[in-house]
Design an enzyme around this catalytic site. Structure first.
Site, PDB file in Angstrom:
ATOM      1  N   ALA A  10      47.927 -20.172  -4.519  1.00  0.00           N
ATOM      2  CA  ALA A  10      48.419 -21.033  -3.433  1.00  0.00           C
ATOM      3  C   ALA A  10      49.627 -20.470  -2.697  1.00  0.00           C
ATOM      4  CB  ALA A  10      48.761 -22.410  -4.001  1.00  0.00           C
ATOM      5  N   TYR A 152      34.108  -4.947  -6.126  1.00  0.00           N
ATOM      6  CA  TYR A 152      34.552  -6.168  -5.450  1.00  0.00           C
ATOM      7  C   TYR A 152      33.345  -7.001  -5.031  1.00  0.00           C
ATOM      8  CZ  TYR A 152      36.410  -9.433  -2.063  1.00  0.00           C
ATOM      9  OH  TYR A 152      36.713 -10.595  -1.383  1.00  0.00           O
ATOM     10  N   GLU A 188      46.879 -11.159   3.306  1.00  0.00           N
ATOM     11  CA  GLU A 188      47.394  -9.977   2.586  1.00  0.00           C
ATOM     12  C   GLU A 188      46.255  -9.190   1.934  1.00  0.00           C
ATOM     13  OE1 GLU A 188      50.155 -11.330  -0.340  1.00  0.00           O
ATOM     14  OE2 GLU A 188      51.648 -11.990   1.113  1.00  0.00           O
TER      15      GLU A 188
END
Length: 251
Positions: A10, A152, A188
């Protein structure tokens, strides 16, 4: 919205955007992240009333820490209505046979095992209370593998399968399961993937108008606020400039 919402990861990106939209609509928030001071900054920035928020410094990769965090919640915070499994990351963009073991393990431990731990410790309470909603943040990478995305993409394909499996396992209960799977979102994400190389990260979004974390949070909020008999199983959303995991229109 008089509900308790637990959001992992968060402190930034989609997690922080979810914090914003749910706080604005009156939810009580349990916010978890590794960076406790960043959580505090998010709460201050959004001017969230301290009585409506409970902060936890948590690395979802640590099963004992997850168990402890859930079991030690104060009574007034323990009846979680919505779990948003948002904590996740990508590390590296290497060919599989050249990949770094530590990158693989961090992605697998966070994106798969962390999500499983959170789900395992929270969903039994939802079943018991006969209400609840698990929202997993997947990715277009779980639907389409791309070059050098190997591990990933594998972790996000696992999230897709786990979401589908959980939905089937919860059949006969009122607990809902949703997977929200975005394409390019400017967070990010790329900076983390490239181990802090901001210049390389910036190139990912060059000449494109990507999704924002708020765009994704808006969709998550929509899924969470449908009538109780409606379950949105899966949402794939991408910017207009993106047609697939690899097809991007750069101006």
């Amino acid at each position: 919205m008089n509900q308790i919402v637990f959001i992992t990861g968060a402190s930034s990106g989609i997690g922080a955007a979810c914090t914003k939209v749910f706080a604005q609509n009156g939810a009580k928030l349990i916010l978890a992240a590794r960076r406790y001071e960043k959580l505090q900054q998010v709460v201050e920035l959004l001017s969230i009333d301290s009585s409506n928020v409970h902060l936890i410094e948590l690395d979802v990769r640590n099963r004992a820490a997850v168990e402890s965090a859930i079991s030690s919640l104060p009574a007034e915070w323990s009846d979680i209505d919505i779990l948003i499994n948002n904590a996740g990351l990508s590390r590296g963009l290497d060919k599989l046979h050249e990949g770094a073991f530590e990158d693989w393990e961090e992605m697998i431990d966070t994106n798969i095992k962390g999500l499983l731990y959170m789900t395992r410790y929270i969903v039994p309470g939802m079943v018991q209370r006969a209400r609840g909603h698990v929202i997993n943040i997947g990715s277009i990478a779980g639907h389409q593998t791309y070059p050098s995305g190997n591990v990933y993409c594998g972790t996000k394909a696992a999230v897709k399968s786990i979401s589908e499996g959980l939905k089937q396992d919860l059949l006969g209960t009122p607990v809902r399961v949703t997977s929200v799977d975005p394409g390019m979102v400017e967070t990010e994400f790329s900076e983390v993937r490239f181990h802090g190389d901001t210049e390389r990260a910036a190139k990912v979004y060059q000449g494109v108008t990507p999704l924002t974390p708020d765009d994704v949070a808006d969709v998550i909020y929509y899924c969470a606020t449908r009538p109780a008999h409606v379950n949105i199983n899966e949402v794939i959303l991408m910017p207009v400039d993106q047609a697939s995991a690899t097809l991007v229109n750069r101006k």
